[in-house]
Scaffold this motif. Structure first.
Motif, PDB file in Angstrom:
ATOM      1  N   SER A 174       0.980  -1.280  -0.172  1.00 50.15           N
ATOM      2  CA  SER A 174      -0.048  -0.072   0.149  1.00 50.15           C
ATOM      3  C   SER A 174       0.914   1.228  -0.002  1.00 50.15           C
ATOM      4  O   SER A 174       0.515   2.125  -0.599  1.00 50.15           O
ATOM      5  N   TRP A 175       1.720   1.223   1.007  1.00 54.55           N
ATOM      6  CA  TRP A 175       2.745   2.584   0.855  1.00 54.55           C
ATOM      7  C   TRP A 175       3.412   2.774  -0.401  1.00 54.55           C
ATOM      8  O   TRP A 175       3.710   4.054  -0.811  1.00 54.55           O
ATOM      9  N   GLN A 176       3.664   1.878  -1.179  1.00 56.95           N
ATOM     10  CA  GLN A 176       4.527   1.816  -2.728  1.00 56.95           C
ATOM     11  C   GLN A 176       3.463   2.965  -3.361  1.00 56.95           C
ATOM     12  O   GLN A 176       3.825   3.599  -4.124  1.00 56.95           O
ATOM     13  N   LEU A 177       2.169   2.322  -3.421  1.00 55.70           N
ATOM     14  CA  LEU A 177       1.172   3.033  -4.337  1.00 55.70           C
ATOM     15  C   LEU A 177       1.202   4.493  -3.712  1.00 55.70           C
ATOM     16  O   LEU A 177       0.771   5.703  -4.551  1.00 55.70           O
ATOM     17  N   ILE A 178       1.052   5.048  -2.522  1.00 50.07           N
ATOM     18  CA  ILE A 178       0.918   6.122  -1.799  1.00 50.07           C
ATOM     19  C   ILE A 178       2.212   6.911  -2.415  1.00 50.07           C
ATOM     20  O   ILE A 178       1.722   8.217  -2.770  1.00 50.07           O
ATOM     21  N   VAL A 179       3.272   6.320  -2.314  1.00 46.61           N
ATOM     22  CA  VAL A 179       4.334   7.235  -2.868  1.00 46.61           C
ATOM     23  C   VAL A 179       4.341   7.522  -4.362  1.00 46.61           C
ATOM     24  O   VAL A 179       4.632   8.600  -4.922  1.00 46.61           O
ATOM     25  N   ALA A 180       4.104   6.486  -5.086  1.00 47.18           N
ATOM     26  CA  ALA A 180       3.729   6.381  -6.444  1.00 47.18           C
ATOM     27  C   ALA A 180       2.924   7.634  -6.932  1.00 47.18           C
ATOM     28  O   ALA A 180       3.071   8.506  -7.648  1.00 47.18           O
ATOM     29  N   ARG A 181       1.808   7.722  -6.333  1.00 44.44           N
ATOM     30  CA  ARG A 181       0.743   8.699  -6.620  1.00 44.44           C
ATOM     31  C   ARG A 181       1.212  10.255  -6.338  1.00 44.44           C
ATOM     32  O   ARG A 181       1.022  11.127  -6.771  1.00 44.44           O
ATOM     33  N   ALA A 182       2.126  10.252  -5.064  1.00 44.51           N
ATOM     34  CA  ALA A 182       2.682  11.563  -4.532  1.00 44.51           C
ATOM     35  C   ALA A 182       3.282  11.930  -5.738  1.00 44.51           C
ATOM     36  O   ALA A 182       3.536  13.119  -6.169  1.00 44.51           O
ATOM     37  N   LEU A 183       4.143  11.045  -6.163  1.00 48.69           N
ATOM     38  CA  LEU A 183       5.238  11.341  -7.243  1.00 48.69           C
ATOM     39  C   LEU A 183       4.575  11.891  -8.600  1.00 48.69           C
ATOM     40  O   LEU A 183       5.069  12.800  -9.360  1.00 48.69           O
ATOM     41  N   GLN A 184       3.575  11.171  -9.019  1.00 49.73           N
ATOM     42  CA  GLN A 184       2.561  11.369 -10.105  1.00 49.73           C
ATOM     43  C   GLN A 184       2.484  12.873  -9.937  1.00 49.73           C
ATOM     44  O   GLN A 184       1.844  13.483 -10.892  1.00 49.73           O
ATOM     45  N   GLY A 185       1.961  13.274  -8.741  1.00 48.78           N
ATOM     46  CA  GLY A 185       1.076  14.480  -8.526  1.00 48.78           C
ATOM     47  C   GLY A 185       2.221  15.575  -8.815  1.00 48.78           C
ATOM     48  O   GLY A 185       2.063  16.679  -9.582  1.00 48.78           O
ATOM     49  N   ILE A 186       3.519  15.465  -8.329  1.00 52.40           N
ATOM     50  CA  ILE A 186       4.613  16.382  -8.803  1.00 52.40           C
ATOM     51  C   ILE A 186       4.728  16.294 -10.162  1.00 52.40           C
ATOM     52  O   ILE A 186       4.992  17.485 -10.950  1.00 52.40           O
ATOM     53  N   SER A 187       4.899  15.108 -10.955  1.00 53.54           N
ATOM     54  CA  SER A 187       4.981  15.176 -12.366  1.00 53.54           C
ATOM     55  C   SER A 187       3.866  15.850 -12.937  1.00 53.54           C
ATOM     56  O   SER A 187       4.042  16.829 -13.986  1.00 53.54           O
ATOM     57  N   ALA A 188       2.592  15.846 -12.602  1.00 53.19           N
ATOM     58  CA  ALA A 188       1.492  16.279 -13.191  1.00 53.19           C
ATOM     59  C   ALA A 188       1.563  17.788 -12.942  1.00 53.19           C
ATOM     60  O   ALA A 188       0.955  18.597 -14.043  1.00 53.19           O
ATOM     61  N   ALA A 189       1.941  18.153 -11.910  1.00 48.66           N
ATOM     62  CA  ALA A 189       1.918  19.650 -11.915  1.00 48.66           C
ATOM     63  C   ALA A 189       3.094  20.376 -12.740  1.00 48.66           C
ATOM     64  O   ALA A 189       2.842  21.419 -13.369  1.00 48.66           O
ATOM     65  N   MET A 190       4.100  19.748 -13.151  1.00 44.95           N
ATOM     66  CA  MET A 190       5.058  20.301 -14.175  1.00 44.95           C
ATOM     67  C   MET A 190       4.258  20.396 -15.356  1.00 44.95           C
ATOM     68  O   MET A 190       4.700  21.053 -16.259  1.00 44.95           O
ATOM     69  N   VAL A 191       3.241  19.350 -15.680  1.00 45.77           N
ATOM     70  CA  VAL A 191       2.705  19.499 -17.008  1.00 45.77           C
ATOM     71  C   VAL A 191       1.606  20.723 -17.122  1.00 45.77           C
ATOM     72  O   VAL A 191       1.302  21.499 -17.879  1.00 45.77           O
ATOM     73  N   PHE A 192       0.645  20.427 -16.059  1.00 45.57           N
ATOM     74  CA  PHE A 192      -0.467  21.255 -15.814  1.00 45.57           C
ATOM     75  C   PHE A 192      -0.244  22.834 -15.637  1.00 45.57           C
ATOM     76  O   PHE A 192      -0.802  23.329 -16.811  1.00 45.57           O
ATOM     77  N   ALA A 193       0.265  23.252 -14.695  1.00 46.40           N
ATOM     78  CA  ALA A 193       0.538  24.625 -14.525  1.00 46.40           C
ATOM     79  C   ALA A 193       1.301  25.421 -15.735  1.00 46.40           C
ATOM     80  O   ALA A 193       0.705  26.608 -16.433  1.00 46.40           O
ATOM     81  N   PRO A 194       2.191  25.011 -16.017  1.00 46.72           N
ATOM     82  CA  PRO A 194       3.186  25.547 -17.291  1.00 46.72           C
ATOM     83  C   PRO A 194       2.457  25.460 -18.621  1.00 46.72           C
ATOM     84  O   PRO A 194       2.268  26.408 -19.321  1.00 46.72           O
ATOM     85  N   SER A 195       1.586  24.395 -18.805  1.00 43.72           N
ATOM     86  CA  SER A 195       0.534  24.182 -20.032  1.00 43.72           C
ATOM     87  C   SER A 195      -0.382  25.230 -20.183  1.00 43.72           C
ATOM     88  O   SER A 195      -0.503  26.140 -21.185  1.00 43.72           O
ATOM     89  N   LEU A 196      -1.017  25.591 -18.940  1.00 43.40           N
ATOM     90  CA  LEU A 196      -2.137  26.847 -19.008  1.00 43.40           C
ATOM     91  C   LEU A 196      -1.682  28.191 -19.244  1.00 43.40           C
ATOM     92  O   LEU A 196      -2.041  28.646 -19.867  1.00 43.40           O
ATOM     93  N   ALA A 197      -0.248  28.076 -18.456  1.00 42.08           N
ATOM     94  CA  ALA A 197       0.253  29.278 -18.715  1.00 42.08           C
ATOM     95  C   ALA A 197       0.908  29.628 -20.088  1.00 42.08           C
ATOM     96  O   ALA A 197       0.859  30.573 -20.799  1.00 42.08           O
ATOM     97  N   LEU A 198       1.328  28.607 -20.554  1.00 38.23           N
ATOM     98  CA  LEU A 198       1.808  28.580 -22.116  1.00 38.23           C
ATOM     99  C   LEU A 198       0.852  28.964 -23.024  1.00 38.23           C
ATOM    100  O   LEU A 198       0.782  29.738 -23.942  1.00 38.23           O
ATOM    101  N   ALA A 199      -0.342  28.310 -22.791  1.00 34.47           N
ATOM    102  CA  ALA A 199      -1.468  28.534 -23.606  1.00 34.47           C
ATOM    103  C   ALA A 199      -1.805  29.812 -23.478  1.00 34.47           C
ATOM    104  O   ALA A 199      -2.274  30.556 -24.541  1.00 34.47           O
ATOM    105  N   GLY A 200      -1.853  30.489 -22.211  1.00 34.99           N
ATOM    106  CA  GLY A 200      -2.154  32.045 -22.067  1.00 34.99           C
ATOM    107  C   GLY A 200      -1.378  32.830 -22.714  1.00 34.99           C
ATOM    108  O   GLY A 200      -1.625  33.772 -23.453  1.00 34.99           O
ATOM    109  N   ASP A 201       0.098  32.514 -22.747  1.00 33.12           N
ATOM    110  CA  ASP A 201       0.982  33.408 -23.569  1.00 33.12           C
ATOM    111  C   ASP A 201       0.701  33.411 -24.941  1.00 33.12           C
ATOM    112  O   ASP A 201       0.793  34.371 -25.647  1.00 33.12           O
ATOM    113  N   LEU A 202       0.191  32.208 -25.725  1.00 39.24           N
ATOM    114  CA  LEU A 202       0.159  31.973 -27.083  1.00 39.24           C
ATOM    115  C   LEU A 202      -1.439  32.262 -27.438  1.00 39.24           C
ATOM    116  O   LEU A 202      -1.456  32.778 -28.709  1.00 39.24           O
TER     117      LEU A 202
END
Length: 418
Positions: free
Chosen positions: A324-352
């Protein structure tokens, strides 16, 4: 209206914070219903013809209708806010609709009424999402757009995460005895709180948020491009960012449809699953402002690519965890990676996004986010029959495709887009 455009709150334009709070309210109300509506229907609070469908199926349709209606409506509400040139008005209209719709559940006693109310909620969200994001873009510049987009999204995620927890507490804790009102059950209390949250946010935006002086009604024709005439490229860059966002959000919803299979595989209960599910949302909420701010300084494209690359092994490993703890860690890391995609994508779309087209063009990205979540749920629930790891393998492959799309279709420099 009280103008607070020169006010700062925690280093942010106060209007950005208030728009984040407004977005938090509609996410709060929607996530409330994910827990409450199935219980409300199962408790015989809803009677009558289910149109020949089972209660489980009609409940799924009612829940899923929100995302479908919102996704379809967003380009149109975004375009409407471009033509009128009054973003704040559309945010307030959306929140006012949420106020009425959220409370209306307490008096709905048929499946038809639930479907109508859920449709109204979807339209309300389309008004709020497109207008608030366009307003965030117009209140920002290229030096702080990532930072502002990040904090705005974090508020939304807080609402989405807190809603199910509070709704469960309110529903189970009823009935309640209120002065002047009398006794109400847990369902009515939950619907009332969701409605009140939307009302307070509508008042905050109405009194304390103003449109920028340079936001004018647009006379341009609606322009949403999928392809581009740029030499050496195939996809329009905003559409490419939308695809990256869809792929990122696809991985969000893999767990929910296969909760039973996960609990059985890891020999765990519902509480541990809720921690695993929430780990992604929590890390996404915490890291988005940080990553958004960093993308203002170091560029947006590089973060999007790194985030998508990170999702490949992380999501893949989620399909092969044994504890169970492995899935918790993996999901937390997924959240960090997703943040790298989401906020910059919206900001770049706003730039364009083009002036006078921001509402409709940014709606392409926000619509993709909702479609990705819906698609992820459907695919996960179906693909699990071919093997436990199959949904996760599919999401990892999609992330690799996302890396290719961004790397080849989103230019390194904005000058290449002109």
């Amino acid at each position: 209206m009280i103008n607070i455009k020169d006010k700062s709150l925690f280093g942010y334009d106060s209007r950005v914070i208030l728009l984040g709070v407004a977005r938090m309210a509609d996410a709060f109300g929607n996530s409330f219903l994910i827990v409450v509506l199935p219980l409300y229907i199962a408790s015989k609070g809803v009677e009558g013809d289910a149109m020949g469908l089972s209660k489980t199926f009609i409940t799924g349709i009612i829940l899923g209708l929100f995302g479908l209606i919102t996704s379809i409506a967003q380009p149109f509400t975004g375009r409407l806010s471009d033509k009128v040139g009054k973003r704040k008005l559309f945010v307030v209209i959306g929140l006012a609709l949420f106020t009425v719709a959220n409370y209306s559940y307490s008096i709905a006693d048929s499946y038809i009424l639930l479907l109508i109310i859920r449709t109204a909620q979807g339209i309300a969200a389309a008004f709020t999402i497109t207008a608030s994001l366009a307003l965030i873009t117009e209140l920002s510049n290229k030096g702080n757009r990532g930072k502002n987009t990040g904090i705005y999204n974090s508020f939304r995620l807080v609402g989405f995460g807190v809603g199910p927890l509070l709704s469960g507490i309110l529903t189970e804790g009823g009935p309640y005895h209120l002065p002047l009102i009398g006794e109400i059950d847990g369902f009515t209390a939950s619907f009332g709180v969701a409605s009140l949250a939307a009302l307070v946010s509508a008042l905050l935006v109405g009194f304390f948020v103003s449109d920028p002086d340079n936001t004018k009604p647009s006379t341009k024709k609606m322009k949403i491009n999928l392809l581009t005439e740029r030499k050496g490229y195939f996809l329009d860059p905003i559409f490419a960012l939308a695809l990256a966002t869809l792929i990122m959000s696809f991985g969000f919803s893999l767990l929910a449809p296969i909760e039973t299979a996960i609990n059985e595989k890891l020999s765990q209960g519902a509480f541990m699953f809720s921690i695993q599910f929430s780990a992604l949302i929590a890390m996404l909420a915490v890291t988005q402002p940080i990553i958004g701010n960093a993308s203002d300084k170091y560029g947006r494209r590089i973060f999007i690519i790194i985030g998508l690359i990170g999702l490949i092994p992380i999501i893949l490993l989620e399909g092969f965890v044994t504890e169970s703890w492995q899935l918790i860690v993996a999901r937390a890391l997924q959240g960090i990676s997703a943040a790298m995609v989401f906020a910059p994508s919206l900001a770049l779309a706003g730039d364009l996004a083009e002036e006078g087209q921001r509402g409709s063009q940014l709606a392409v990205v926000t619509m993709a986010f909702g479609l990705g979540i819906s698609l992820g749920s459907f695919v996960s629930g179906y693909a699990i029959k071919f093997g436990y790891a199959v949904p996760f393998v599919m999401a990892a492959i999609l992330s690799a495709i996302g890396v290719f799309i961004v790397k080849t279709q989103v230019p390194k420099k904005e000058a290449e887009i002109d």
